[in-house]
Design a protein around this motif. Structure first.
Motif, short mmCIF file in Angstrom:
data_model
loop_
_atom_site.label_atom_id
_atom_site.label_comp_id
_atom_site.label_asym_id
_atom_site.label_seq_id
_atom_site.Cartn_x
_atom_site.Cartn_y
_atom_site.Cartn_z
N TRP A 153 0.66 -1.34 -0.45
CA TRP A 153 -0.14 -0.19 0.47
C TRP A 153 0.78 1.06 0.13
CZ3 TRP A 153 -2.19 -3.45 4.15
CH2 TRP A 153 -2.95 -4.52 3.60
N ARG A 172 -7.37 -2.44 7.21
CA ARG A 172 -7.14 -3.31 5.88
C ARG A 172 -6.67 -4.20 6.12
NH1 ARG A 172 -4.15 1.64 2.26
NH2 ARG A 172 -2.82 1.87 3.89
N CYS A 178 -13.66 1.14 6.70
CA CYS A 178 -12.67 0.46 7.72
C CYS A 178 -13.72 1.48 8.85
CB CYS A 178 -11.58 0.72 7.45
SG CYS A 178 -11.25 -0.84 6.64
#
Length: 296
Positions: A119, A143, A179
């Motif tokens: 990421w 995540r 999230c």
């Protein structure tokens, strides 16, 4: 000056060859330190002290740095899968190696014992040579981890004071919308990951649960369910040894004298057989209610 003092003055856990040479080291000195067991060279031109945490060594050997739960665990936060290194890699990372040997290409090795995160960073300055920063690690955790495990880690982040609730709230504006629902379920009063999971298990059942409650004559207990059942999160770290065993049994007796029931699920049962823990709680509450009805 010892190598430990050098790394301490540099304020580094991982140092590259150029930095050490600029500090006064020599190529021959570095080679001698590695051969003598004072330094470890996990990757070409990268050095760590002997005794550096293994996950750090593995992350550097791969070609990245610790990320996600591994970075937070290094700072003292709870991590469900702390035995598996989570490694953050830049998109430009190349010449990746196995976490176990710098002579084996990563593509040729098994990846089952490491988790790779590619990421993009929220803030490229929030990193060090050995790990991403707290904010970056949290953004990765939400995540990567199952929701309950992420909540347990973030509870620990709050409890350890690594981030405040306001700082977490601001951070959640930068993570995927899916999230965000985690934020309202956090509670920094939980002192262990197991406590967080127990709290979530009880609330999943629709049971009222108070945490970190002071009970007269007993002290602080992890949680009280439905005002009558004391739940204590037992782990080997906090409850090992005969003296601790006696202390816990005495607390149970003192609680029972005040009308409380007690249940002490072990860590392994809570984490890997949660349904059994829920069934045990419901059975105890049912027995209590049955007894109370017959007394009326």
């Amino acid at each position: 000056m010892t190598w430990s003092e050098v790394f301490e003055q540099l304020n580094l856990m991982v140092a590259d060859r150029r930095t050490l040479l600029a500090y006064g080291a020599t190529g021959a000195g570095l080679t001698s330190a590695v051969r003598g067991g004072y330094l470890v060279r996990p990757r070409r031109d990268h050095y760590v002290l002997q005794g550096t945490p293994i996950p750090v060594v593995q992350a550097v050997r791969v070609g990245g740095r610790l990320g996600c739960v591994s970075a937070l665990h290094l700072l003292g936060a709870f991590a469900m899968d702390s035995g598996t290194p989570h490694i953050h890699l830049l998109r430009s990372a190349s010449r990746l190696r196995s976490p176990h040997s710098r002579w084996i290409n990563l593509a040729d090795s098994e990846r089952d014992d490491s988790v790779l995160h590619w990421w993009p960073l929220l803030d490229s300055t929030d990193v060090s040579e050995h790990a991403v920063g707290v904010r970056e690690a949290v953004a990765q955790v939400v995540r990567c981890q199952e929701p309950w495990h992420a909540i347990a880690t973030l509870d620990s982040v709050l409890h350890q004071g690594l981030l405040s609730l306001d700082e977490l709230s601001a951070l959640f504006r930068q993570v995927p919308e899916r999230c965000v629902m985690l934020l309202g379920q956090l509670d920094g009063r939980a002192e262990a990951g197991q406590e967080s999971i127990l709290r979530l298990l009880m609330r999943q059942l629709g049971l009222h649960c108070e945490i970190q409650v002071e009970v007269t004559g007993v002290g602080r207990v992890d949680m009280i369910v439905e005002g009558i059942l004391i739940l204590e999160a037992d782990s080997r770290l906090a409850h090992d040894g005969w003296e601790m065993h006696v202390r816990d049994r005495n607390r149970d007796i003192d609680s029972a004298r005040q009308g409380y029931m007690s249940l002490r699920p072990a860590y392994q049962r809570t984490m890997f057989d949660p349904t059994a823990v829920q069934e045990a709680v419901l059975a105890l509450l049912a027995a209590w209610n049955h007894h109370r009805v017959h007394l009326l």
